[in-house]
Design an enzyme around this catalytic site. Structure first.
Site, mmCIF file in Angstrom:
data_model
loop_
_atom_site.group_PDB
_atom_site.id
_atom_site.type_symbol
_atom_site.label_atom_id
_atom_site.label_comp_id
_atom_site.label_asym_id
_atom_site.label_seq_id
_atom_site.Cartn_x
_atom_site.Cartn_y
_atom_site.Cartn_z
ATOM 1 C CG ASN A 75 -1.871 1.179 1.203
ATOM 2 O OD1 ASN A 75 -1.712 2.109 0.416
ATOM 3 N ND2 ASN A 75 -2.876 1.137 2.074
ATOM 4 N NE ARG A 108 -10.272 8.983 -0.409
ATOM 5 C CZ ARG A 108 -9.156 8.963 0.335
ATOM 6 N NH1 ARG A 108 -8.398 7.883 0.352
ATOM 7 N NH2 ARG A 108 -8.824 10.025 1.050
HETATM 8 C C1 DQA Z 1 -4.587 4.928 0.477
HETATM 9 C C2 DQA Z 1 -5.203 5.854 -0.577
HETATM 10 C C3 DQA Z 1 -4.245 6.985 -0.937
HETATM 11 O O1 DQA Z 1 -4.838 7.843 -1.896
HETATM 12 C C4 DQA Z 1 -3.923 7.805 0.300
HETATM 13 O O2 DQA Z 1 -2.967 8.799 -0.012
HETATM 14 C C5 DQA Z 1 -3.484 6.974 1.445
HETATM 15 C C6 DQA Z 1 -4.146 5.697 1.708
HETATM 16 C C7 DQA Z 1 -5.594 3.848 0.947
HETATM 17 O O3 DQA Z 1 -5.151 2.865 1.526
HETATM 18 O O4 DQA Z 1 -6.800 3.999 0.741
HETATM 19 O O5 DQA Z 1 -2.639 7.382 2.237
HETATM 20 O O6 DQA Z 1 -3.482 4.258 -0.089
#
Ligand code: DQA
Length: 146
Positions: A75, A108
């Site tokens: 992630n 989003r």
């Molecule tokens: C994220 C989504 C990203 O856009 C965001 O910047 C995050 C978390 C998620 O796990 O939904 O920090 O990776």
């Protein structure tokens, strides 16, 4: 020796639990790590679970994964949308990689719709919260064993 999966987490994910709970819920990164360890143990994989706020550290860890792991779950958090370096490291590591997001990045802000990582990932899971990590471990284990 059991096969190893690296599970890497990018910036601000250390704040899960209190960070924007309306978007990310109340599950902490510690909770996610515990769930990942249980899932991996059940299917016979060792995991290396890490988090950093630094882009270069993620690059170092992806390179390490390429040397010692059979698969990578990442992630990249905000670096998803900005980092060519992380994309290049994944390409070079040359192990099956699953990109995970807790939230559905496509539902989003527009700047979250583009991922530098998705084109070099084996697969992408987003929008299922912490469950996405469990799904990624299960899916990746099948890819590795196939
Ligand atoms: C994220 C989504 C990203 O856009 C965001 O910047 C995050 C978390 C998620 O796990 O939904 O920090 O990776």
């Amino acid at each position: 020796m059991a096969s190893a999966l690296f599970i890497l987490n990018g910036p601000n994910l250390n704040r899960l639990g209190t960070r924007e709970p309306d978007v990310y819920g109340h599950t902490t990164l510690g909770d996610i790590e515990r769930m990942c360890r249980e899932t991996a143990e059940d299917i016979g994989f060792d995991i290396e679970f890490r988090q950093t706020n630094f882009e270069g550290m993620l690059v170092d860890w992806i390179q390490e994964a390429g040397d010692v792991a059979q698969g990578l779950i990442i992630n990249p958090a905000a670096y998803t949308h900005t980092s060519v370096a992380i994309r290049d490291a994944i390409t070079t590591a040359d192990i099956p990689t699953v990109e995970v997001h807790l939230s559905n990045i496509h539902a989003r802000d527009a700047f979250r719709h583009h991922s530098y990582v998705s084109p070099v990932a084996y697969g992408v899971i987003c929008g299922f919260g912490a469950t996405g990590y469990r799904l990624a471990i299960e899916a990746l284990s099948e890819v590795i064993r196939a």
